[in-house]
Every structure is written in C-alpha cells, then in structure tokens.
Motif scaffolding. Sequence first.
Motif, PDB file in Angstrom:
ATOM      1  N   ILE A 105      24.816  44.207  32.881  1.00 15.89           N
ATOM      2  CA  ILE A 105      25.912  44.729  32.070  1.00 15.89           C
ATOM      3  C   ILE A 105      25.400  46.018  31.459  1.00 15.89           C
ATOM      4  O   ILE A 105      24.362  46.036  30.800  1.00 15.89           O
ATOM      5  CB  ILE A 105      26.325  43.728  30.976  1.00 15.89           C
ATOM      6  CG1 ILE A 105      26.881  42.462  31.626  1.00 15.89           C
ATOM      7  CG2 ILE A 105      27.367  44.355  30.047  1.00 15.89           C
ATOM      8  CD1 ILE A 105      27.201  41.351  30.653  1.00 15.89           C
ATOM      9  N   SER A 106      26.111  47.086  31.715  1.00 23.07           N
ATOM     10  CA  SER A 106      25.654  48.398  31.229  1.00 23.07           C
ATOM     11  C   SER A 106      26.821  49.171  30.622  1.00 23.07           C
ATOM     12  O   SER A 106      27.977  48.786  30.787  1.00 23.07           O
ATOM     13  CB  SER A 106      25.027  49.189  32.384  1.00 23.07           C
ATOM     14  OG  SER A 106      26.024  49.623  33.271  1.00 23.07           O
ATOM     15  N   PRO A 107      26.540  50.265  29.963  1.00 23.27           N
ATOM     16  CA  PRO A 107      27.601  51.066  29.356  1.00 23.27           C
ATOM     17  C   PRO A 107      28.338  51.974  30.350  1.00 23.27           C
ATOM     18  O   PRO A 107      29.313  52.612  29.990  1.00 23.27           O
ATOM     19  CB  PRO A 107      26.874  51.897  28.299  1.00 23.27           C
ATOM     20  CG  PRO A 107      25.475  52.000  28.794  1.00 23.27           C
ATOM     21  CD  PRO A 107      25.216  50.732  29.564  1.00 23.27           C
ATOM     22  N   VAL A 108      27.872  52.011  31.606  1.00 27.77           N
ATOM     23  CA  VAL A 108      28.517  52.875  32.597  1.00 27.77           C
ATOM     24  C   VAL A 108      29.099  52.042  33.737  1.00 27.77           C
ATOM     25  O   VAL A 108      28.578  50.985  34.088  1.00 27.77           O
ATOM     26  CB  VAL A 108      27.526  53.919  33.183  1.00 27.77           C
ATOM     27  CG1 VAL A 108      27.071  54.877  32.101  1.00 27.77           C
ATOM     28  CG2 VAL A 108      26.337  53.252  33.813  1.00 27.77           C
ATOM     29  N   GLU A 109      30.206  52.516  34.304  1.00 34.73           N
ATOM     30  CA  GLU A 109      30.839  51.813  35.419  1.00 34.73           C
ATOM     31  C   GLU A 109      29.994  51.934  36.675  1.00 34.73           C
ATOM     32  O   GLU A 109      29.197  52.844  36.823  1.00 34.73           O
ATOM     33  CB  GLU A 109      32.241  52.367  35.652  1.00 34.73           C
ATOM     34  CG  GLU A 109      33.182  52.050  34.511  1.00 34.73           C
ATOM     35  CD  GLU A 109      34.631  52.317  34.857  1.00 34.73           C
ATOM     36  OE1 GLU A 109      34.947  52.545  36.034  1.00 34.73           O
ATOM     37  OE2 GLU A 109      35.451  52.282  33.932  1.00 34.73           O
ATOM     38  N   SER A 110      30.196  50.976  37.592  1.00 31.99           N
ATOM     39  CA  SER A 110      29.437  50.944  38.837  1.00 31.99           C
ATOM     40  C   SER A 110      30.333  50.458  39.961  1.00 31.99           C
ATOM     41  O   SER A 110      31.310  49.752  39.728  1.00 31.99           O
ATOM     42  CB  SER A 110      28.239  49.997  38.677  1.00 31.99           C
ATOM     43  OG  SER A 110      27.588  49.816  39.907  1.00 31.99           O
ATOM     44  N   THR A 111      29.988  50.796  41.180  1.00 32.44           N
ATOM     45  CA  THR A 111      30.723  50.285  42.344  1.00 32.44           C
ATOM     46  C   THR A 111      30.064  49.024  42.904  1.00 32.44           C
ATOM     47  O   THR A 111      30.599  48.398  43.813  1.00 32.44           O
ATOM     48  CB  THR A 111      30.788  51.349  43.456  1.00 32.44           C
ATOM     49  OG1 THR A 111      29.463  51.722  43.825  1.00 32.44           O
ATOM     50  CG2 THR A 111      31.563  52.573  42.991  1.00 32.44           C
ATOM     51  N   VAL A 112      28.920  48.639  42.363  1.00 35.94           N
ATOM     52  CA  VAL A 112      28.183  47.471  42.806  1.00 35.94           C
ATOM     53  C   VAL A 112      28.710  46.235  42.068  1.00 35.94           C
ATOM     54  O   VAL A 112      28.858  46.272  40.849  1.00 35.94           O
ATOM     55  CB  VAL A 112      26.668  47.648  42.530  1.00 35.94           C
ATOM     56  CG1 VAL A 112      25.888  46.424  42.942  1.00 35.94           C
ATOM     57  CG2 VAL A 112      26.152  48.891  43.225  1.00 35.94           C
ATOM     58  N   VAL A 164      31.502  45.495  30.906  1.00 35.83           N
ATOM     59  CA  VAL A 164      31.970  44.108  30.795  1.00 35.83           C
ATOM     60  C   VAL A 164      33.274  43.899  31.558  1.00 35.83           C
ATOM     61  O   VAL A 164      33.464  42.877  32.228  1.00 35.83           O
ATOM     62  CB  VAL A 164      32.117  43.707  29.310  1.00 35.83           C
ATOM     63  CG1 VAL A 164      32.786  42.359  29.172  1.00 35.83           C
ATOM     64  CG2 VAL A 164      30.766  43.712  28.626  1.00 35.83           C
ATOM     65  N   ARG A 165      34.174  44.857  31.496  1.00 33.70           N
ATOM     66  CA  ARG A 165      35.453  44.744  32.213  1.00 33.70           C
ATOM     67  C   ARG A 165      35.221  44.548  33.707  1.00 33.70           C
ATOM     68  O   ARG A 165      35.901  43.762  34.356  1.00 33.70           O
ATOM     69  CB  ARG A 165      36.314  45.990  31.967  1.00 33.70           C
ATOM     70  CG  ARG A 165      37.641  45.992  32.712  1.00 33.70           C
ATOM     71  CD  ARG A 165      38.416  47.296  32.514  1.00 33.70           C
ATOM     72  NE  ARG A 165      37.629  48.505  32.675  1.00 33.70           N
ATOM     73  CZ  ARG A 165      37.237  49.013  33.860  1.00 33.70           C
ATOM     74  NH1 ARG A 165      37.555  48.408  34.970  1.00 33.70           N
ATOM     75  NH2 ARG A 165      36.533  50.130  33.906  1.00 33.70           N
ATOM     76  N   GLN A 166      34.236  45.244  34.267  1.00 38.48           N
ATOM     77  CA  GLN A 166      33.932  45.096  35.690  1.00 38.48           C
ATOM     78  C   GLN A 166      33.404  43.698  35.994  1.00 38.48           C
ATOM     79  O   GLN A 166      33.740  43.109  37.015  1.00 38.48           O
ATOM     80  CB  GLN A 166      32.919  46.148  36.136  1.00 38.48           C
ATOM     81  CG  GLN A 166      33.506  47.532  36.209  1.00 38.48           C
ATOM     82  CD  GLN A 166      32.480  48.518  36.652  1.00 38.48           C
ATOM     83  OE1 GLN A 166      31.664  48.959  35.852  1.00 38.48           O
ATOM     84  NE2 GLN A 166      32.508  48.867  37.922  1.00 38.48           N
ATOM     85  N   TRP A 167      32.567  43.167  35.112  1.00 37.76           N
ATOM     86  CA  TRP A 167      32.078  41.795  35.288  1.00 37.76           C
ATOM     87  C   TRP A 167      33.250  40.821  35.293  1.00 37.76           C
ATOM     88  O   TRP A 167      33.323  39.919  36.116  1.00 37.76           O
ATOM     89  CB  TRP A 167      31.112  41.431  34.159  1.00 37.76           C
ATOM     90  CG  TRP A 167      29.698  41.767  34.466  1.00 37.76           C
ATOM     91  CD1 TRP A 167      29.113  43.000  34.400  1.00 37.76           C
ATOM     92  CD2 TRP A 167      28.699  40.862  34.903  1.00 37.76           C
ATOM     93  NE1 TRP A 167      27.789  42.908  34.750  1.00 37.76           N
ATOM     94  CE2 TRP A 167      27.514  41.606  35.066  1.00 37.76           C
ATOM     95  CE3 TRP A 167      28.674  39.506  35.166  1.00 37.76           C
ATOM     96  CZ2 TRP A 167      26.326  41.025  35.479  1.00 37.76           C
ATOM     97  CZ3 TRP A 167      27.487  38.934  35.574  1.00 37.76           C
ATOM     98  CH2 TRP A 167      26.333  39.695  35.734  1.00 37.76           C
ATOM     99  N   SER A 168      34.145  40.996  34.348  1.00 42.50           N
ATOM    100  CA  SER A 168      35.302  40.119  34.246  1.00 42.50           C
ATOM    101  C   SER A 168      36.149  40.184  35.516  1.00 42.50           C
ATOM    102  O   SER A 168      36.548  39.159  36.071  1.00 42.50           O
ATOM    103  CB  SER A 168      36.142  40.518  33.029  1.00 42.50           C
ATOM    104  OG  SER A 168      37.298  39.759  32.949  1.00 42.50           O
ATOM    105  N   THR A 169      36.399  41.378  35.986  1.00 35.73           N
ATOM    106  CA  THR A 169      37.185  41.567  37.205  1.00 35.73           C
ATOM    107  C   THR A 169      36.469  40.974  38.417  1.00 35.73           C
ATOM    108  O   THR A 169      37.070  40.247  39.214  1.00 35.73           O
ATOM    109  CB  THR A 169      37.472  43.061  37.431  1.00 35.73           C
ATOM    110  OG1 THR A 169      38.195  43.566  36.308  1.00 35.73           O
ATOM    111  CG2 THR A 169      38.280  43.280  38.702  1.00 35.73           C
TER     112      THR A 169
END
Length: 71
Positions: free
Chosen positions: A43-50, A56-61
């Motif tokens: 979990i990081s402060p920047v978005e990722s494509t991985v 956190v939003r990406q983890w949730s998705t």
Amino acid sequence: MPSYGFLGLDRLREAVARLDAGAQEAGRDPASLRKIYNLNGLISPVESTVPFQGVVRQWSTSSSRSCASTG
C-alpha cells in the motif's frame, strides 16, 4: 492457505473449482467451505498498474474484482 505469491490470480479460479468439486464429491455443500487467499503487496501513496500495489482504493478494487471473479 494459498498465497498470491505462490498461486497467482491466473490460477485461482481453477483452484477454487477443484475445492468446490472435492466438497461436492464428499457430499458437502461447496458454499459451506470457508476459502482464504493470502494477499501480499504494497500500500503506497502513489497509484500503480500492478495488482495489490498502490493506493488503498486500488487494493479495494483489486480484491473486490478478484473475489467476484473467482467466487
């Protein structure tokens, strides 16, 4: 308990299907099985494509989509 690092998302659906088939063959309702999948990532402060890396939003998705697609 399978882990993301050893059983990738590309193989998860097949693994769940095998568990369900085994339960059914044993006369158990597959829906009664508690299935766990260990996620690891960052979990990081920047978005990722991985998958499982990023905000956190990406983890949730990622986790919601994985659960919905594998059952």
